[in-house]
Design an enzyme around this catalytic site. Sequence first.
Site, PDB file in Angstrom:
ATOM      1  N   LYS A 235       0.836  -1.200   0.000  1.00 12.96           N
ATOM      2  CA  LYS A 235       0.000   0.000   0.000  1.00 12.96           C
ATOM      3  C   LYS A 235       0.876   1.258   0.000  1.00 12.96           C
ATOM      4  CE  LYS A 235      -4.040  -1.865   2.445  1.00 12.96           C
ATOM      5  NZ  LYS A 235      -5.060  -1.417   1.471  1.00 12.96           N
TER       6      LYS A 235
ATOM      7  N   ALA B 166       7.449 -11.767  25.573  1.00  9.65           N
ATOM      8  CA  ALA B 166       6.253 -12.352  26.180  1.00  9.65           C
ATOM      9  C   ALA B 166       6.558 -12.818  27.609  1.00  9.65           C
ATOM     10  CB  ALA B 166       5.749 -13.517  25.336  1.00  9.65           C
TER      11      ALA B 166
ATOM     12  N   SER C  60      14.494  11.161  26.018  1.00  6.56           N
ATOM     13  CA  SER C  60      15.802  11.035  25.359  1.00  6.56           C
ATOM     14  C   SER C  60      15.976  12.056  24.231  1.00  6.56           C
ATOM     15  CB  SER C  60      15.930   9.634  24.755  1.00  6.56           C
ATOM     16  OG  SER C  60      14.885   9.415  23.822  1.00  6.56           O
TER      17      SER C  60
ATOM     18  N   GLU D 206       3.051  -2.806  13.135  1.00  5.34           N
ATOM     19  CA  GLU D 206       3.562  -1.568  13.737  1.00  5.34           C
ATOM     20  C   GLU D 206       4.282  -0.751  12.673  1.00  5.34           C
ATOM     21  OE1 GLU D 206       5.821  -0.845  17.808  1.00  5.34           O
ATOM     22  OE2 GLU D 206       7.268  -1.140  16.203  1.00  5.34           O
TER      23      GLU D 206
ATOM     24  N   ALA E 162      17.950   8.611  15.636  1.00  5.66           N
ATOM     25  CA  ALA E 162      17.516   7.424  16.392  1.00  5.66           C
ATOM     26  C   ALA E 162      18.537   6.284  16.263  1.00  5.66           C
ATOM     27  CB  ALA E 162      16.143   6.953  15.925  1.00  5.66           C
TER      28      ALA E 162
ATOM     29  N   HIS F 218      20.305   4.877  19.500  1.00  9.30           N
ATOM     30  CA  HIS F 218      20.089   3.453  19.786  1.00  9.30           C
ATOM     31  C   HIS F 218      21.433   2.769  20.053  1.00  9.30           C
ATOM     32  CE1 HIS F 218      19.250  -0.812  18.867  1.00  9.30           C
ATOM     33  NE2 HIS F 218      18.102  -0.545  19.441  1.00  9.30           N
TER      34      HIS F 218
HETATM   35  P1  GTP Z   1       7.347  -2.033  23.714  1.00 12.01           P
HETATM   36  O1  GTP Z   1       6.403  -3.033  24.249  1.00 12.01           O
HETATM   37  O2  GTP Z   1       8.680  -2.044  24.401  1.00 12.01           O
HETATM   38  O3  GTP Z   1       7.495  -2.123  22.221  1.00 12.01           O
HETATM   39  O4  GTP Z   1       6.697  -0.675  24.099  1.00 12.01           O
HETATM   40  P2  GTP Z   1       5.956   0.395  23.196  1.00 12.01           P
HETATM   41  O5  GTP Z   1       5.236  -0.267  22.089  1.00 12.01           O
HETATM   42  O6  GTP Z   1       5.239   1.318  24.110  1.00 12.01           O
HETATM   43  O7  GTP Z   1       7.202   1.089  22.585  1.00 12.01           O
HETATM   44  P3  GTP Z   1       7.472   2.542  22.091  1.00 12.01           P
HETATM   45  O8  GTP Z   1       6.298   3.137  21.419  1.00 12.01           O
HETATM   46  O9  GTP Z   1       8.062   3.312  23.223  1.00 12.01           O
HETATM   47  O10 GTP Z   1       8.634   2.317  21.028  1.00 12.01           O
HETATM   48  C1  GTP Z   1       9.042   1.097  20.547  1.00 12.01           C
HETATM   49  C2  GTP Z   1      10.164   1.282  19.507  1.00 12.01           C
HETATM   50  O11 GTP Z   1      10.408   2.665  19.233  1.00 12.01           O
HETATM   51  C3  GTP Z   1      11.496   0.749  19.951  1.00 12.01           C
HETATM   52  O12 GTP Z   1      11.637  -0.597  19.619  1.00 12.01           O
HETATM   53  C4  GTP Z   1      12.486   1.635  19.179  1.00 12.01           C
HETATM   54  O13 GTP Z   1      12.605   1.188  17.841  1.00 12.01           O
HETATM   55  C5  GTP Z   1      11.789   2.966  19.140  1.00 12.01           C
HETATM   56  N1  GTP Z   1      12.147   3.838  20.285  1.00 12.01           N
HETATM   57  C6  GTP Z   1      11.353   4.189  21.302  1.00 12.01           C
HETATM   58  N2  GTP Z   1      11.989   5.032  22.149  1.00 12.01           N
HETATM   59  C7  GTP Z   1      13.229   5.232  21.650  1.00 12.01           C
HETATM   60  C8  GTP Z   1      14.364   6.018  22.082  1.00 12.01           C
HETATM   61  O14 GTP Z   1      14.370   6.716  23.097  1.00 12.01           O
HETATM   62  N3  GTP Z   1      15.470   5.964  21.288  1.00 12.01           N
HETATM   63  C9  GTP Z   1      15.523   5.230  20.147  1.00 12.01           C
HETATM   64  N4  GTP Z   1      16.647   5.243  19.432  1.00 12.01           N
HETATM   65  N5  GTP Z   1      14.475   4.482  19.717  1.00 12.01           N
HETATM   66  C10 GTP Z   1      13.343   4.479  20.458  1.00 12.01           C
HETATM   67 MG    MG Z   2       6.863  -1.709  20.485  1.00  9.67          MG
END
Ligand code: GTP
Ligand code: MG
Length: 227
Positions: free
Chosen positions: A50, A84, A144, A169, A181, A185
């Site tokens: 898409k 999990a 961050s 996602e 990022a 990371h």
């Molecule tokens: P999870 O269950 O851990 O996946 O929690 P969530 O779905 O609430 O995660 P969130 O939305 O915080 O972000 C998940 C993804 O975003 C991570 O796997 C990273 O790829 C990216 N991410 C989130 N926060 C950061 C950060 O502070 N720095 C970097 N580099 N990447 C981030």
């Molecule tokens: Mg996630």
Amino acid sequence: MILERQNVLNLKKLRSQLGGLENRPAINELAKLIKMSQLYQSGQREISTKLENLDAEFQVNYDYNPIHHMESRMKDMQSLLQKAERKGYDLTAESIQKNIYDIAGIRVITNYLDDIYSVEKMLTHQTDVTLLRRKDYIKHPKASGYRSLHLIVKVPVFQSTGPVDVPVEIQIRTVGMDMWASLEHKLRYKTDANQALVDKYGDKLHDYSDELEKIERGMQEIHKDLI
Ligand code: GTP
Ligand code: MG
């Protein structure tokens, strides 16, 4: 255009991936997990297609591509089961599907900030795409300095027995946000969270995130004037 990071899972690969796991799922769950993985990979392809189609249409209509490139990844079975386990979910395909939404992931790297929201709109307005969750870390950056738009959408995958909705996602960010990022990371995860390095560079990176935002906004204004 799409960088496929992983190929299809089979029983042999799954067994080798599960080597380091403390609680291995029951053997009869393995086949279900493989089927699940295949289903989610199809969902990922539906969404990638898409997005590619939208980008191609833009090129024809406006002589412009909002998408710089895309990356797709399937969470490997070991990290999926570890997640999990960490979150206290049963190690079954059913429980994992119910609770974890980032099994299939797509990262969309756009040229400019506005492109992020137009890609979101064009995708989520499609009648077979349903938005399940949205986190705007651009309007509300993380502590961050991390910025990106995170969406979880569901899309039907038409299997031999009928349609099944699959969550995918999607992280949408600009080239600048992506560059930031990746480096951040590396600092936080790849150095085994070396506290001295985090202390040394954390604040600096936070400032760079703000500066990048200013630069990207400025460049977007110039770009708008040119088209
Ligand atoms: P999870 O269950 O851990 O996946 O929690 P969530 O779905 O609430 O995660 P969130 O939305 O915080 O972000 C998940 C993804 O975003 C991570 O796997 C990273 O790829 C990216 N991410 C989130 N926060 C950061 C950060 O502070 N720095 C970097 N580099 N990447 C981030
Ligand atoms: Mg996630």
